[in-house]
Each structure stands twice: as structure tokens, then as C-alpha cells.
Scaffold this active site. Structure first.
Site, PDB file in Angstrom:
ATOM      1  N   TYR A 137      34.455 -34.063  22.680  1.00 42.06           N
ATOM      2  CA  TYR A 137      34.619 -33.264  21.461  1.00 42.06           C
ATOM      3  C   TYR A 137      35.328 -31.942  21.797  1.00 42.06           C
ATOM      4  O   TYR A 137      36.345 -31.588  21.172  1.00 42.06           O
ATOM      5  CB  TYR A 137      33.246 -32.989  20.823  1.00 42.06           C
ATOM      6  CG  TYR A 137      33.299 -31.963  19.730  1.00 42.06           C
ATOM      7  CD1 TYR A 137      33.948 -32.241  18.531  1.00 42.06           C
ATOM      8  CD2 TYR A 137      32.718 -30.706  19.888  1.00 42.06           C
ATOM      9  CE1 TYR A 137      34.021 -31.289  17.525  1.00 42.06           C
ATOM     10  CE2 TYR A 137      32.779 -29.754  18.887  1.00 42.06           C
ATOM     11  CZ  TYR A 137      33.437 -30.046  17.711  1.00 42.06           C
ATOM     12  OH  TYR A 137      33.511 -29.102  16.717  1.00 42.06           O
ATOM     13  N   THR A 143      36.221 -24.671  18.267  1.00 40.37           N
ATOM     14  CA  THR A 143      34.787 -24.746  18.554  1.00 40.37           C
ATOM     15  C   THR A 143      34.430 -24.041  19.855  1.00 40.37           C
ATOM     16  O   THR A 143      35.241 -23.982  20.792  1.00 40.37           O
ATOM     17  CB  THR A 143      34.366 -26.224  18.668  1.00 40.37           C
ATOM     18  OG1 THR A 143      33.043 -26.289  19.201  1.00 40.37           O
ATOM     19  CG2 THR A 143      35.280 -27.017  19.591  1.00 40.37           C
TER      20      THR A 143
HETATM   21  N1  UFG Z   1      18.825 -30.715  19.020  1.00 42.30           N
HETATM   22  C1  UFG Z   1      17.597 -31.295  19.187  1.00 42.30           C
HETATM   23  N2  UFG Z   1      17.230 -32.267  18.308  1.00 42.30           N
HETATM   24  C2  UFG Z   1      18.010 -32.682  17.270  1.00 42.30           C
HETATM   25  C3  UFG Z   1      19.271 -32.065  17.101  1.00 42.30           C
HETATM   26  C4  UFG Z   1      19.660 -31.094  18.001  1.00 42.30           C
HETATM   27  O1  UFG Z   1      16.857 -30.951  20.103  1.00 42.30           O
HETATM   28  O2  UFG Z   1      17.606 -33.575  16.510  1.00 42.30           O
HETATM   29  C5  UFG Z   1      19.264 -29.662  19.969  1.00 42.30           C
HETATM   30  C6  UFG Z   1      20.451 -30.117  20.808  1.00 42.30           C
HETATM   31  O3  UFG Z   1      20.034 -30.884  21.913  1.00 42.30           O
HETATM   32  C7  UFG Z   1      21.091 -28.798  21.169  1.00 42.30           C
HETATM   33  C8  UFG Z   1      20.804 -27.922  19.958  1.00 42.30           C
HETATM   34  O4  UFG Z   1      19.738 -28.548  19.264  1.00 42.30           O
HETATM   35  O5  UFG Z   1      20.437 -28.250  22.262  1.00 42.30           O
HETATM   36  C9  UFG Z   1      21.993 -27.795  19.036  1.00 42.30           C
HETATM   37  O6  UFG Z   1      22.489 -29.093  18.769  1.00 42.30           O
HETATM   38  P1  UFG Z   1      23.455 -29.426  17.531  1.00 42.30           P
HETATM   39  O7  UFG Z   1      23.693 -30.902  17.558  1.00 42.30           O
HETATM   40  O8  UFG Z   1      22.907 -28.839  16.298  1.00 42.30           O
HETATM   41  O9  UFG Z   1      24.778 -28.634  17.842  1.00 42.30           O
HETATM   42  P2  UFG Z   1      25.668 -28.552  19.180  1.00 42.30           P
HETATM   43  O10 UFG Z   1      25.325 -27.261  19.852  1.00 42.30           O
HETATM   44  O11 UFG Z   1      25.595 -29.780  19.976  1.00 42.30           O
HETATM   45  O12 UFG Z   1      27.128 -28.516  18.580  1.00 42.30           O
HETATM   46  C10 UFG Z   1      27.435 -27.615  17.544  1.00 42.30           C
HETATM   47  C11 UFG Z   1      28.650 -28.088  16.782  1.00 42.30           C
HETATM   48  C12 UFG Z   1      29.867 -27.987  17.614  1.00 42.30           C
HETATM   49  C13 UFG Z   1      29.985 -26.657  18.268  1.00 42.30           C
HETATM   50  C14 UFG Z   1      28.743 -26.288  18.989  1.00 42.30           C
HETATM   51  C15 UFG Z   1      28.895 -24.916  19.541  1.00 42.30           C
HETATM   52  O13 UFG Z   1      28.484 -29.414  16.348  1.00 42.30           O
HETATM   53  O14 UFG Z   1      30.972 -28.163  16.765  1.00 42.30           O
HETATM   54  O15 UFG Z   1      27.664 -26.361  18.074  1.00 42.30           O
HETATM   55  O16 UFG Z   1      27.719 -24.385  20.003  1.00 42.30           O
HETATM   56  F1  UFG Z   1      30.970 -26.670  19.170  1.00 42.30           F
END
Ligand code: UFG
Length: 331
Positions: free
Chosen positions: A142, A117
């Protein structure tokens, strides 16, 4: 010869299974169905319900199915959950991977592809797309749990002649363009999935976590890769190993970032539906901006993305979400 896919009943794993079938591979899936669905596994695939960390089960499967390659997706993937329940992540992503690698080593399976990741980088020291040789400084359990597995695999590979590819995923989204599988997770937390649910009325509103980041519009920036392009990269990695390739670690993304606000606008435009967006505080563990430099993947295995288009990613996610609504396959 068979390819063993751990987590093959889950979101990315089920796309991989279809990709392998499209390439006439014999496929075996091990999945404990903690987040995956048995119905997501296509006919003709041998399914074993169980844990990727169960060494006896994995060794038996390797021998019975003549496994020559393991593609390891099984694990826990929610960054904020890893902050509140870190030991679950060290168990599911690190300890179980250790057992799986040990089973591979004992049984002489010398080709291994690992789902890593972008979270292994933490907050990049410089702006712009991140290269694989950037400092690895995860900001969440994670990311740490996955980095520990990267290190274990590297060391075990040296000691036991395992050849491997580790792919560091950026933000995976969308669904199979042929509509065969998609993201069916219940209680989803990932941005595009949650926004599609809001657009289709499955949620009353969307909460945006943080609008005060030091980014162009104040919301976080991510590099969204279509899941079919991601599994195509794994297929290329499999061919690389089958041709005797030794090892590499590469980012999987499109080298282009979109902000959360841009994604929300796109979901509204593509779906034709408006929904309520609530500005909320920052979420623990979030990095302001994460964009891949994907040059290495392209140069190592001749990977050419086909779906580098946010509208298309969102359209396929919406199509799948609509199907779930009509089939009631998920809660
Ligand atoms: N977000 C919101 N509201 C929501 C969901 C997400 O504002 O309801 C925002 C988060 O705060 C973040 C962005 O959208 O800023 C992306 O969030 P995600 O939860 O979709 O994904 P993450 O970036 O946290 O994590 C994902 C994968 C990981 C990976 C990562 C790499 O789950 O496995 O992307 O960028 F490592």
C-alpha cells in the site's frame, strides 16, 4: 470551472465534495462505486460512474466539465489487504493514477491534489513526530503503491507544468459534524470504525492486533485526524494552487499519538457501551508508532485544525454509525 474529484463517493471523497459545495465550487465526481456509494454524492454534483484510470473517460470529462483541478482520492486503502494482494494496489493506486496524471497532462489540467499516506515512511528511524523529509521506506505494498504515484506526479509535473499538492494522511477518522456523510464502507477494517461497530453491537467483539509492541502500553500508536479537518486542508491546498502556488508535500495529522488501547477505552467511554476485546497476534505490515509533524502544512497554507479532540472524532464516528444502523445504508 469545475473540480474533478476521483473517489468522490467514498469516505474521504464524499466529505471533500461537501467541503467544495460549502465553498460554492462546481464539482464533478468520477467513482467506479467499487467501495463508494452513489447515495453519498450530494444533489447538484455531476456524477460519472467510471474509473479514474480510464483515460478516454477522464479526458472527455475534463473537456465537458471545464475541469481546472483534479483531487485524486480513488484507490485502495487497506494495509493488510495490500500485503496479501499487492498487484491490486499497484493497479488501483499506481497504474490508474498514471493514466489519470497522463490525462491531466494531455488536457492541460495544471492543478492536482493527491491523497498520499503516512505509509510512505515505513518504520521511522527515530522516535517522535515524523517530518516530510524523513526517509521514505514503505513497509507495505500500500505504502509503496502510493509512493510510486508521488514520484510519478513529481516527475510528470516537472515535464508538463502541473502544479500539485501531495498530502500524506495519517489516520483519518470521524464523520461530518453536520451528519451529511460518514464512513459507510462495508467490511471495514479501520480501527475507529471497527471499534464503533463493536460498541453499537454490529460486531460481537473487537480483535486487537498485537499488544507486545515496544510502545508505552504495548499496542500500536497512531495520529488520528478528523476527516473534516483533513478535507479543510485540501480546500486550503486548492486555494494555494488557484493563487498560483507551485507545489508542496505535507503531512496531515495533529502531531499527537494515541494507542489502540487508548482508542478502545475512549470508544467505550464515549458510547457508554462495553464490548469484548480479544488480544490477537500482530497484523502484517503494521508499524508500531506513526505520528505526524504537521508544522509544514500549517505554515504553507495556514491550516488550523478545528476538531483536534479524540472524543469528538469518536462521537461523530458513533453518530454516523448509529445512523447507518437505523438506515441500513451499509451491510
Ligand atoms: N487495529 C486493531 N484491530 C482492528 C483494526 C485495527 O487492533 O480491528 C489496529 C491495527 O493493528 C493498527 C491500528 O489499529 O495498529 C490502526 O490500524 P488501521 O487499520 O485503522 O489503520 P492503519 O494505521 O493500518 O492505516 C491507516 C490508513 C492508511 C494510512 C495509515 C497511516 O489506512 O492509509 O493509517 O498511519 F497510511
Amino acid at each position: 470551472m469545475s473540480v474533478l474529484v476521483t473517489g468522490g463517493a467514498g469516505y474521504i471523497g464524499s466529505h471533500m465534495v461537501w467541503e467544495l459545495l460549502d465553498h460554492n465550487e462546481s464539482v464533478t465526481v468520477i467513482d467506479n462505486l467499487s467501495t463508494g456509494f452513489k447515495w453519498a454524492i450530494p444533489e447538484g454534483v455531476r456524477f460519472i460512474e467510471g474509473d479514474a484510470g480510464d483515460m478516454a473517460l477522464v479526458e472527455k470529462t475534463i473537456s465537458a466539465r471545464k475541469v481546472d483541478t483534479i483531487i485524486h482520492f480513488a484507490g485502495s486503502v487497506v494495509v493488510p489487504e495490500s500485503v496479501s494482494d499487492p498487484l491490486k494496489y499497484y493497479e488501483n493506486n499506481t497504474a490508474k493514477s498514471r493514466n489519470l496524471i497522463a490525462a491531466a497532462a494531455r488536457m492541460g489540467v495544471d492543478q492536482f491534489i493527491f491523497s498520499s499516506t503516512a505509509a510512505v515512511y515505513g518504520e521511522p528511524a527515530t522516535t517522535g513526530p515524523i517530518r516530510e523529509d524523513a526517509i521514505l521506506n514503505p513497509m507495505s505494498p500500500y505504502g509503496s503503491s502510493k509512493l510510486m504515484t508521488e514520484i510519478m506526479l513529481r516527475d510528470a509535473a516537472n515535464a508538463h507544468d502541473i502544479r500539485y499538492v501531495m498530502l500524506r494522511y495519517f489516520n483519518v477518522a470521524g464523520a461530518d459534524p453536520k451528519g451529511r456523510t460518514g464512513q459507510s464502507t462495508t467490511g471495514a477494517t479501520h480501527l475507529i470504525k471497527v471499534a464503533c461497530e463493536a460498541a453499537l453491537g454490529k460486531r460481537p467483539s473487537f480483535q486487537i492486533f498485537g499488544t507486545d509492541y515496544d510502545t508505552e502500553d504495548g499496542s500500536c500508536v497512531r495520529d488520528f485526524i478528523h476527516v473534516s479537518d483533513l478535507v479543510a486542508a485540501h480546500q486550503k491546498a486548492l486555494e494555494f494552487l488557484r493563487e498560483g502556488g507551485l507545489k508542496f508535500t505535507a503531512n496531515c495529522g495533529y502531531s499527537r499519538g494515541y494507542s489502540v488501547l487508548e482508542v478502545l477505552e475512549t470508544v467505550k467511554r464515549v458510547s457508554g457501551n462495553n464490548f469484548r476485546v480479544i488480544e490477537s497476534p500482530r497484523r502484517p505490515g503494521d508499524i508500531p508508532s506513526l505520528v505526524a509533524n504537521a508544522h509544514r502544512l500549517k505554515s504553507r497554507v495556514d491550516w488550523m485544525p478545528k476538531y483536534d479532540d479524540l472524543d469528538f472524532i469518536i462521537q461523530t464516528a458513533l453518530d454516523w454509525e448509529s445512523r447507518l444502523v437505523s438506515n441500513r445504508k451499509s451491510a
